[in-house]
Design a protein around this motif. Structure first.
Motif, PDB file in Angstrom:
ATOM      1  N   ALA A 158       0.838  -1.193   0.000  1.00 13.13           N
ATOM      2  CA  ALA A 158       0.000   0.000   0.000  1.00 13.13           C
ATOM      3  C   ALA A 158       0.878   1.249   0.000  1.00 13.13           C
ATOM      4  O   ALA A 158       1.950   1.263   0.602  1.00 13.13           O
ATOM      5  CB  ALA A 158      -0.907   0.007   1.229  1.00 13.13           C
ATOM      6  N   PRO A 159       0.445   2.301  -0.697  1.00 12.20           N
ATOM      7  CA  PRO A 159       1.226   3.549  -0.683  1.00 12.20           C
ATOM      8  C   PRO A 159       1.274   4.138   0.713  1.00 12.20           C
ATOM      9  O   PRO A 159       0.323   4.018   1.497  1.00 12.20           O
ATOM     10  CB  PRO A 159       0.452   4.449  -1.652  1.00 12.20           C
ATOM     11  N   ARG A 160       2.382   4.767   1.047  1.00 10.18           N
ATOM     12  CA  ARG A 160       2.549   5.354   2.369  1.00 10.18           C
ATOM     13  C   ARG A 160       1.599   6.536   2.543  1.00 10.18           C
ATOM     14  O   ARG A 160       1.516   7.408   1.683  1.00 10.18           O
ATOM     15  CB  ARG A 160       3.988   5.823   2.574  1.00 10.18           C
ATOM     16  N   GLN A 161       0.900   6.542   3.652  1.00 10.55           N
ATOM     17  CA  GLN A 161      -0.038   7.623   3.930  1.00 10.55           C
ATOM     18  C   GLN A 161       0.668   8.764   4.663  1.00 10.55           C
ATOM     19  O   GLN A 161       1.630   8.531   5.400  1.00 10.55           O
ATOM     20  CB  GLN A 161      -1.187   7.105   4.796  1.00 10.55           C
ATOM     21  N   PRO A 162       0.220   9.994   4.468  1.00  8.81           N
ATOM     22  CA  PRO A 162       0.826  11.111   5.195  1.00  8.81           C
ATOM     23  C   PRO A 162       0.616  10.963   6.694  1.00  8.81           C
ATOM     24  O   PRO A 162      -0.374  10.382   7.148  1.00  8.81           O
ATOM     25  CB  PRO A 162       0.092  12.330   4.639  1.00  8.81           C
ATOM     26  N   ASP A 163       1.570  11.472   7.467  1.00  6.52           N
ATOM     27  CA  ASP A 163       1.492  11.352   8.918  1.00  6.52           C
ATOM     28  C   ASP A 163       0.257  12.046   9.475  1.00  6.52           C
ATOM     29  O   ASP A 163      -0.156  13.112   8.984  1.00  6.52           O
ATOM     30  CB  ASP A 163       2.733  11.980   9.564  1.00  6.52           C
ATOM     31  N   ASN A 164      -0.335  11.434  10.499  1.00  8.03           N
ATOM     32  CA  ASN A 164      -1.382  12.107  11.246  1.00  8.03           C
ATOM     33  C   ASN A 164      -0.759  13.155  12.165  1.00  8.03           C
ATOM     34  O   ASN A 164       0.462  13.225  12.311  1.00  8.03           O
ATOM     35  CB  ASN A 164      -2.173  11.095  12.079  1.00  8.03           C
ATOM     36  N   VAL A 165      -1.599  13.958  12.788  1.00  7.82           N
ATOM     37  CA  VAL A 165      -1.141  14.991  13.711  1.00  7.82           C
ATOM     38  C   VAL A 165      -1.599  14.623  15.122  1.00  7.82           C
ATOM     39  O   VAL A 165      -2.798  14.464  15.375  1.00  7.82           O
ATOM     40  CB  VAL A 165      -1.694  16.383  13.333  1.00  7.82           C
ATOM     41  N   GLN A 166      -0.651  14.475  16.030  1.00  6.35           N
ATOM     42  CA  GLN A 166      -0.966  14.172  17.422  1.00  6.35           C
ATOM     43  C   GLN A 166      -0.767  15.428  18.260  1.00  6.35           C
ATOM     44  O   GLN A 166       0.276  16.082  18.181  1.00  6.35           O
ATOM     45  CB  GLN A 166      -0.074  13.064  17.974  1.00  6.35           C
ATOM     46  N   THR A 167      -1.773  15.770  19.063  1.00  4.22           N
ATOM     47  CA  THR A 167      -1.677  16.922  19.952  1.00  4.22           C
ATOM     48  C   THR A 167      -1.925  16.465  21.387  1.00  4.22           C
ATOM     49  O   THR A 167      -2.942  15.831  21.676  1.00  4.22           O
ATOM     50  CB  THR A 167      -2.702  18.015  19.583  1.00  4.22           C
ATOM     51  N   VAL A 168      -0.979  16.757  22.256  1.00  8.33           N
ATOM     52  CA  VAL A 168      -1.087  16.416  23.675  1.00  8.33           C
ATOM     53  C   VAL A 168      -1.351  17.689  24.461  1.00  8.33           C
ATOM     54  O   VAL A 168      -0.652  18.697  24.282  1.00  8.33           O
ATOM     55  CB  VAL A 168       0.202  15.735  24.177  1.00  8.33           C
ATOM     56  N   TYR A 169      -2.362  17.635  25.326  1.00  5.90           N
ATOM     57  CA  TYR A 169      -2.720  18.783  26.158  1.00  5.90           C
ATOM     58  C   TYR A 169      -2.377  18.459  27.608  1.00  5.90           C
ATOM     59  O   TYR A 169      -2.786  17.418  28.143  1.00  5.90           O
ATOM     60  CB  TYR A 169      -4.217  19.088  26.039  1.00  5.90           C
ATOM     61  N   PRO A 185      -4.021  14.962   8.705  1.00  4.20           N
ATOM     62  CA  PRO A 185      -3.374  16.243   8.363  1.00  4.20           C
ATOM     63  C   PRO A 185      -4.270  17.177   7.560  1.00  4.20           C
ATOM     64  O   PRO A 185      -4.146  18.396   7.673  1.00  4.20           O
ATOM     65  CB  PRO A 185      -2.148  15.816   7.552  1.00  4.20           C
ATOM     66  N   ASP A 186      -5.185  16.616   6.758  1.00  2.00           N
ATOM     67  CA  ASP A 186      -6.053  17.455   5.926  1.00  2.00           C
ATOM     68  C   ASP A 186      -7.430  17.675   6.540  1.00  2.00           C
ATOM     69  O   ASP A 186      -8.270  18.353   5.955  1.00  2.00           O
ATOM     70  CB  ASP A 186      -6.208  16.822   4.533  1.00  2.00           C
ATOM     71  N   LYS A 187      -7.686  17.094   7.733  1.00  2.52           N
ATOM     72  CA  LYS A 187      -8.977  17.242   8.402  1.00  2.52           C
ATOM     73  C   LYS A 187      -8.745  17.477   9.892  1.00  2.52           C
ATOM     74  O   LYS A 187      -8.969  16.591  10.721  1.00  2.52           O
ATOM     75  CB  LYS A 187      -9.852  16.005   8.179  1.00  2.52           C
TER      76      LYS A 187
END
Length: 209
Positions: A158-169, A185-187
């Motif tokens: 499978a093609p590599r997917q763009p990294d997700n964004v993790q936010t820690v509060y 990343p786009d949503k």
């Protein structure tokens, strides 16, 4: 079982022994959480193919865990209890002790997750004081690689997917982590992973009777 172990790995991020940038501050917050008597993690995961998963995990340190998982809208509750080196599971038909090989894997992962010395390999960017759901926290952002799901050997890669964004509060007064949110990343408003951390004082974990 594999999916649940992967989920457990996401609760605290990708663990290893290195950190950089603002990662030391995130490490310190989770180390403080793991240094207490116990804590609770409530998580909701949204998967495009497999639907939703809701999970609550109670930890009484150093070696007790009670995990409850619900898939989608199913009324069925799957539970796992670990105490010391022993593990029990209830998939809706009553409690049974987990075979030794599976128990060893679960206990090993539990020890890794609750160890105060565990560090985060992700590189966190300091976002400073940030308002989230009506309250101000110290926020930190990192790129989180999308887990690669198992595929048959004959299937094309499978093609590599763009990294997700993790936010820690992190709570400004207590210094403890409060939320761990992962978005695409786009949503940025669409959460694929959302964990809430708390330290209730009335948690009890006993051997299933």
């Amino acid at each position: 079982m594999k999916r649940l172990m992967l989920v457990a790995g996401l609760l605290f991020g990708m663990t290893a022994t290195a950190h950089a940038d603002c990662s030391a501050e995130v490490d310190q917050a989770f180390s403080k959480l793991r240094g207490g008597k116990g804590f609770r993690v409530e998580t909701k995961i949204v998967h495009e193919q497999q639907g939703t998963l809701d999970m609550t995990v109670d930890y009484i340190l150093p070696d007790r865990m009670h995990q409850r998982v619900r898939m989608g809208n199913s009324p069925a509750l799957m539970e796992t209890v670990a105490i010391g080196e022993k593990v029990w599971s209830n998939q809706g038909q009553g409690w049974t002790e987990v075979p030794q090989n599976f128990a060893e894997a679960i206990v090993g992962q539990l020890k890794e997750q609750v160890s105060p010395s565990t560090k985060n390999i992700l590189k966190y960017e300091c976002l400073g004081e940030t308002e989230f759901e009506g309250k101000a926290y110290l926020a930190y952002k990192a790129a989180l690689p999308v887990p690669v799901e198992e595929r048959p050997k004959s299937a094309p890669e499978a093609p590599r997917q763009p990294d997700n964004v993790q936010t820690v509060y992190i709570d400004k007064e207590s210094g403890l982590p409060v939320r761990n949110v992962v978005t695409k990343p786009d949503k940025p408003d669409e959460r694929v992973f959302d964990s809430t951390f708390s330290t209730p004082g009335n948690v009890v974990i006993n051997e299933p009777g």
